[in-house]
Design a protein around this motif. Structure first.
Motif, PDB file in Angstrom:
ATOM      1  N   LEU A  32       0.829  -1.201   0.000  1.00 43.24           N
ATOM      2  CA  LEU A  32       0.000   0.000   0.000  1.00 43.24           C
ATOM      3  C   LEU A  32       0.869   1.259   0.000  1.00 43.24           C
ATOM      4  CD1 LEU A  32      -3.160   0.561   2.128  1.00 43.24           C
ATOM      5  CD2 LEU A  32      -1.465   2.346   1.905  1.00 43.24           C
ATOM      6  N   VAL A  33       1.841   1.290   0.883  1.00 45.38           N
ATOM      7  CA  VAL A  33       2.692   2.471   1.022  1.00 45.38           C
ATOM      8  C   VAL A  33       3.606   2.653  -0.190  1.00 45.38           C
ATOM      9  CG1 VAL A  33       4.574   3.458   2.413  1.00 45.38           C
ATOM     10  CG2 VAL A  33       2.570   2.512   3.533  1.00 45.38           C
ATOM     11  N   SER A  34       3.968   1.564  -0.847  1.00 40.88           N
ATOM     12  CA  SER A  34       4.854   1.691  -2.004  1.00 40.88           C
ATOM     13  C   SER A  34       4.120   2.170  -3.254  1.00 40.88           C
ATOM     14  CB  SER A  34       5.558   0.360  -2.290  1.00 40.88           C
ATOM     15  OG  SER A  34       4.641  -0.593  -2.757  1.00 40.88           O
ATOM     16  N   PHE A  85       1.977   3.377   7.747  1.00 38.22           N
ATOM     17  CA  PHE A  85       1.102   4.297   7.023  1.00 38.22           C
ATOM     18  C   PHE A  85       1.533   5.742   7.277  1.00 38.22           C
ATOM     19  CE2 PHE A  85      -2.570   7.136   6.930  1.00 38.22           C
ATOM     20  CZ  PHE A  85      -2.964   6.988   5.610  1.00 38.22           C
ATOM     21  N   ILE A  86       1.734   6.091   8.536  1.00 41.85           N
ATOM     22  CA  ILE A  86       2.132   7.461   8.872  1.00 41.85           C
ATOM     23  C   ILE A  86       3.507   7.780   8.298  1.00 41.85           C
ATOM     24  CG2 ILE A  86       2.757   8.995  10.782  1.00 41.85           C
ATOM     25  CD1 ILE A  86       0.424   7.744  12.366  1.00 41.85           C
ATOM     26  N   ALA A  87       4.434   6.846   8.403  1.00 47.67           N
ATOM     27  CA  ALA A  87       5.780   7.070   7.857  1.00 47.67           C
ATOM     28  C   ALA A  87       5.722   7.243   6.337  1.00 47.67           C
ATOM     29  CB  ALA A  87       6.702   5.912   8.223  1.00 47.67           C
ATOM     30  N   GLY A  88       4.946   6.399   5.674  1.00 50.77           N
ATOM     31  CA  GLY A  88       4.822   6.499   4.224  1.00 50.77           C
ATOM     32  C   GLY A  88       4.178   7.803   3.796  1.00 50.77           C
ATOM     33  N   LEU A  89       3.147   8.203   4.513  1.00 50.30           N
ATOM     34  CA  LEU A  89       2.463   9.453   4.197  1.00 50.30           C
ATOM     35  C   LEU A  89       3.395  10.642   4.427  1.00 50.30           C
ATOM     36  CD1 LEU A  89      -0.406  10.009   3.190  1.00 50.30           C
ATOM     37  CD2 LEU A  89      -1.096  10.369   5.552  1.00 50.30           C
ATOM     38  N   THR A  90       4.127  10.618   5.514  1.00 50.36           N
ATOM     39  CA  THR A  90       5.071  11.692   5.833  1.00 50.36           C
ATOM     40  C   THR A  90       6.139  11.820   4.749  1.00 50.36           C
ATOM     41  OG1 THR A  90       4.757  11.295   8.189  1.00 50.36           O
ATOM     42  CG2 THR A  90       6.704  12.537   7.567  1.00 50.36           C
TER      43      THR A  90
END
Length: 119
Positions: A32-34, A85-90
């Motif tokens: 998802l994050v990628s 999720f938060i790390a990816g969004l950041t």
């Protein structure tokens, strides 16, 4: 004996409500994050800018409480999902991260404890 069984059943039922549903604990958060489009779709759902599918809505329903209570009712898998999720969004979409943070922590008092809890 019937009283003992009834009490034991109540204890088990009450204990089972100490965490959020684990239905989506197997979410492939790395995939998802990628994928920026997927990440943005989840973010848009969470901040009411886009539609939510069943999985997204399952997380969204508990998001305010999870953020405010530093993921106290999160399963271990949900803590990992939240962290990634938060790390990816950041990293990949700082503007969307800011919208997410503003919605769930407008006074900037919950994300610090949350970050420690999901570390």
């Amino acid at each position: 004996m019937k009283l003992f069984i009834a009490l034991a059943t109540l204890v088990v039922l009450a204990a089972g409500q100490n965490t959020y549903t684990s239905e989506y604990d197997d979410l492939d958060i790395d995939a998802l994050v990628s994928n920026l489009d997927s990440l943005k779709a989840w973010s848009n759902c969470f901040v009411d800018k886009g539609p939510c599918d069943k999985a997204q809505n399952s997380f969204k329903v508990d998001m305010h409480e999870a953020v405010q209570q530093a993921c106290a009712k999160c399963t271990s898998a949900q803590k990992v999902i939240m962290k990634k999720f938060i790390a990816g969004l950041t990293e990949k979409s700082p503007a969307d991260y800011e919208l997410f943070r503003q919605k769930y922590d407008p006074e900037n008092k919950y994300f610090g404890p949350l970050a420690k809890a999901i570390a």
